[in-house]
Design a protein around this motif. Structure first.
Motif, PDB file in Angstrom:
ATOM      1  N   ASN A 274       1.334  -1.465  -0.220  1.00 53.50           N
ATOM      2  CA  ASN A 274       0.226  -0.050   0.026  1.00 53.50           C
ATOM      3  C   ASN A 274       0.559   0.985  -0.049  1.00 53.50           C
ATOM      4  O   ASN A 274       1.197   1.498   0.955  1.00 53.50           O
ATOM      5  CB  ASN A 274      -0.611   0.334   0.879  1.00 53.50           C
ATOM      6  N   LEU A 275       0.865   1.507  -1.131  1.00 56.61           N
ATOM      7  CA  LEU A 275       1.736   2.978  -0.898  1.00 56.61           C
ATOM      8  C   LEU A 275       1.221   4.164  -0.512  1.00 56.61           C
ATOM      9  O   LEU A 275       2.410   4.998   0.271  1.00 56.61           O
ATOM     10  CB  LEU A 275       1.990   3.433  -2.674  1.00 56.61           C
ATOM     11  N   ALA A 276       0.155   4.268   0.032  1.00 53.48           N
ATOM     12  CA  ALA A 276      -0.923   5.222   0.684  1.00 53.48           C
ATOM     13  C   ALA A 276       0.112   5.149   2.013  1.00 53.48           C
ATOM     14  O   ALA A 276      -0.085   6.625   2.353  1.00 53.48           O
ATOM     15  CB  ALA A 276      -2.002   5.921   0.280  1.00 53.48           C
ATOM     16  N   LEU A 277       0.216   3.759   2.588  1.00 52.61           N
ATOM     17  CA  LEU A 277       0.536   3.655   4.109  1.00 52.61           C
ATOM     18  C   LEU A 277       2.234   3.955   3.833  1.00 52.61           C
ATOM     19  O   LEU A 277       2.654   4.394   5.458  1.00 52.61           O
ATOM     20  CB  LEU A 277       0.122   1.905   4.225  1.00 52.61           C
ATOM     21  N   ALA A 278       3.104   3.562   2.802  1.00 48.76           N
ATOM     22  CA  ALA A 278       4.052   3.716   2.814  1.00 48.76           C
ATOM     23  C   ALA A 278       4.259   5.703   3.109  1.00 48.76           C
ATOM     24  O   ALA A 278       5.235   5.701   4.069  1.00 48.76           O
ATOM     25  CB  ALA A 278       5.189   3.396   1.913  1.00 48.76           C
ATOM     26  N   ALA A 279       3.424   6.311   2.444  1.00 47.86           N
ATOM     27  CA  ALA A 279       3.762   7.250   1.731  1.00 47.86           C
ATOM     28  C   ALA A 279       3.083   8.342   3.343  1.00 47.86           C
ATOM     29  O   ALA A 279       3.894   9.494   4.277  1.00 47.86           O
ATOM     30  CB  ALA A 279       2.541   8.489   1.786  1.00 47.86           C
ATOM     31  N   TYR A 280       2.343   7.791   4.032  1.00 46.90           N
ATOM     32  CA  TYR A 280       2.644   8.053   5.338  1.00 46.90           C
ATOM     33  C   TYR A 280       3.567   7.870   6.807  1.00 46.90           C
ATOM     34  O   TYR A 280       3.126   8.872   7.623  1.00 46.90           O
ATOM     35  CB  TYR A 280       0.463   7.328   6.037  1.00 46.90           C
ATOM     36  N   MET A 281       3.835   6.594   6.458  1.00 52.48           N
ATOM     37  CA  MET A 281       4.220   6.704   7.557  1.00 52.48           C
ATOM     38  C   MET A 281       5.868   6.975   8.076  1.00 52.48           C
ATOM     39  O   MET A 281       6.308   6.501   8.637  1.00 52.48           O
ATOM     40  CB  MET A 281       3.782   4.785   7.851  1.00 52.48           C
ATOM     41  N   CYS A 282       6.373   6.086   6.133  1.00 53.63           N
ATOM     42  CA  CYS A 282       7.622   6.455   6.036  1.00 53.63           C
ATOM     43  C   CYS A 282       8.275   7.256   6.327  1.00 53.63           C
ATOM     44  O   CYS A 282       8.162   7.732   5.766  1.00 53.63           O
ATOM     45  CB  CYS A 282       7.997   5.370   5.054  1.00 53.63           C
ATOM     46  N   ASP A 283      10.049   6.973   6.719  1.00 52.99           N
ATOM     47  CA  ASP A 283      10.564   8.078   5.712  1.00 52.99           C
ATOM     48  C   ASP A 283      11.657   7.972   4.535  1.00 52.99           C
ATOM     49  O   ASP A 283      12.264   8.532   4.191  1.00 52.99           O
ATOM     50  CB  ASP A 283      11.926   8.038   7.379  1.00 52.99           C
ATOM     51  N   HIS A 284      11.363   6.485   4.618  1.00 54.90           N
ATOM     52  CA  HIS A 284      12.437   5.722   3.256  1.00 54.90           C
ATOM     53  C   HIS A 284      11.627   5.530   2.692  1.00 54.90           C
ATOM     54  O   HIS A 284      11.033   4.335   2.920  1.00 54.90           O
ATOM     55  CB  HIS A 284      14.136   5.413   3.632  1.00 54.90           C
ATOM     56  N   ILE A 285      11.714   4.452   1.507  1.00 53.87           N
ATOM     57  CA  ILE A 285      11.068   4.080   0.902  1.00 53.87           C
ATOM     58  C   ILE A 285      12.622   3.205   0.139  1.00 53.87           C
ATOM     59  O   ILE A 285      12.888   3.422  -0.242  1.00 53.87           O
ATOM     60  CB  ILE A 285      10.202   4.727   0.190  1.00 53.87           C
ATOM     61  N   VAL A 286      11.878   1.988  -0.205  1.00 57.30           N
ATOM     62  CA  VAL A 286      12.793   0.902  -1.263  1.00 57.30           C
ATOM     63  C   VAL A 286      11.850   0.598  -2.335  1.00 57.30           C
ATOM     64  O   VAL A 286      11.246  -0.156  -1.649  1.00 57.30           O
ATOM     65  CB  VAL A 286      13.460  -0.104  -0.132  1.00 57.30           C
ATOM     66  N   VAL A 287      12.568   0.322  -3.251  1.00 55.08           N
ATOM     67  CA  VAL A 287      11.497  -0.006  -3.973  1.00 55.08           C
ATOM     68  C   VAL A 287      12.128  -1.049  -4.548  1.00 55.08           C
ATOM     69  O   VAL A 287      13.154  -1.258  -5.005  1.00 55.08           O
ATOM     70  CB  VAL A 287      11.133   0.594  -5.192  1.00 55.08           C
ATOM     71  N   MET A 288      11.321  -2.332  -4.753  1.00 55.13           N
ATOM     72  CA  MET A 288      11.761  -3.920  -4.764  1.00 55.13           C
ATOM     73  C   MET A 288      11.521  -4.295  -6.161  1.00 55.13           C
ATOM     74  O   MET A 288      10.404  -4.307  -6.571  1.00 55.13           O
ATOM     75  CB  MET A 288      12.249  -5.031  -4.369  1.00 55.13           C
ATOM     76  N   LYS A 289      12.381  -4.561  -6.930  1.00 55.34           N
ATOM     77  CA  LYS A 289      12.003  -5.472  -8.046  1.00 55.34           C
ATOM     78  C   LYS A 289      12.770  -7.053  -8.913  1.00 55.34           C
ATOM     79  O   LYS A 289      14.444  -6.565  -8.489  1.00 55.34           O
ATOM     80  CB  LYS A 289      11.560  -5.107 -10.033  1.00 55.34           C
ATOM     81  N   ASP A 290      12.539  -8.003  -9.099  1.00 54.98           N
ATOM     82  CA  ASP A 290      13.362  -8.787  -8.838  1.00 54.98           C
ATOM     83  C   ASP A 290      14.823  -9.284  -7.767  1.00 54.98           C
ATOM     84  O   ASP A 290      15.592  -9.955  -8.871  1.00 54.98           O
ATOM     85  CB  ASP A 290      13.485  -9.181 -11.060  1.00 54.98           C
TER      86      ASP A 290
END
Ligand SMILES: Nc1ncnc2c1ncn2[C@@H]1O[C@H](COP(=O)(O)OP(=O)(O)OP(=O)(O)O)[C@@H](O)[C@H]1O
Ligand SMILES: [Mg+2]
Length: 262
Positions: A209-225
């Motif tokens: 949930n990107l909205a939740l990530a936006a609300y909570m996080c200082d830092h975001i890591v996006v993973m793929k493969d």
């Protein structure tokens, strides 16, 4: 407080690694979200940190340092001391971690007394209080129930109560709230953030949930493969990222009046 250095996670020597060259630094009190599609390696990362990879899973390269010490060298005995108190984990399906033939109360009291100095009565009272704080108001009744007598969302909240009980230094949370209704979800998220405020707990949170990530996080890591596709502070990822995959993920978030819901 936590340094993940270029780790590779493998379940099978022959296959492509589940996680490759993954690095992340987390300071005390920082909240970091891992996002990315199913199978991208998010759970493998947090389970590697918790020394709890299933099956033949292992960290075949790199290192994980917790307060300067390599977690990869910890013995099972050393793990037992810090798991639950210094590093604790909320699983996607907490019910699966419970003993089906024992009441919640007997499991909770045993867990509390295994890590802290409490009488049975004190542990029981503290357990009931903790259940109340995760929106299980009738704590006594929950304590007297068997796991099968609780709904999925109730079991999830019990798991969250266990994980937060000792105010860990590092909380690992694998989609902790996806089984919950939005009101309870909001309450739990606020409570996780309060843990950070009051005790400086660092949190790694997996979410779809990107909205939740936006609300909570200082830092975001996006993973793929199995790899990091993008990483940065929240505002950068949400507003300025040039990574194609991040843009794709963001474009899947509904927008209203030209602004993303996030
Ligand atoms: N116990 C296991 N044995 C073998 N391979 C596994 C095991 N657990 C995960 N994998 C493999 O590791 C890769 C990453 O899986 P992982 O569970 O870390 O992804 P994820 O990002 O958490 O996905 P999801 O969002 O669906 O939970 C996948 O290719 C998966 O098949
Ligand atoms: Mg997962």
């Amino acid at each position: 407080m936590l340094k993940i250095r270029n780790i590779t996670v493998q379940y099978n020597k022959k296959d492509k690694p589940a996680v490759e060259d993954f690095s992340l630094n987390i300071k005390q009190g920082e909240i970091c979200c891992l996002v990315g599609e199913s199978g991208s390696g998010k759970t493998s990362v947090v389970r590697a940190v918790q020394g709890n990879l299933p099956g033949q899973g292992c960290v075949s390269q790199g290192d994980i340092l917790f307060e300067g010490q390599s977690l990869l060298n910890y013995t099972e005995n050393e793990w037992r001391k810090i798991r639950g108190t210094e590093i604790s984990m909320i699983f996607q399906d907490s019910g699966a971690m419970m003993n089906p033939i024992r009441t919640i109360g007997s499991q909770f009291v045993e867990y509390i007394r295994a890590h802290g100095v409490y009488t049975k009565r004190q542990a029981w009272v503290k357990g009931v209080q903790m259940l109340k704080s995760v929106r299980l108001p009738d704590g006594e009744q929950i304590m007297n129930s068997y796991p099968f007598q609780l709904s999925g969302g109730m079991k999830q909240r019990v798991g969250i109560a266990f994980a937060m009980f000792f105010q860990p230094k590092l909380l690992l949370a694998d989609e902790p709230t996806s089984a919950l209704d939005v009101t309870t979800q909001a309450q739990i998220v606020r409570q996780m953030m309060k843990l950070r405020e009051d005790y400086g707990t660092s949190i790694i949170m997996i979410t779809h949930n990107l909205a939740l990530a936006a609300y909570m996080c200082d830092h975001i890591v996006v993973m793929k493969d199995g790899k990091i596709a993008d990483s940065g502070d929240r505002n950068h990822i949400l507003h300025n990222s040039q990574a194609e995959y991040t843009k794709e993920l963001l474009s899947a978030v509904p927008s209203l009046g030209g602004g993303y819901y996030v």
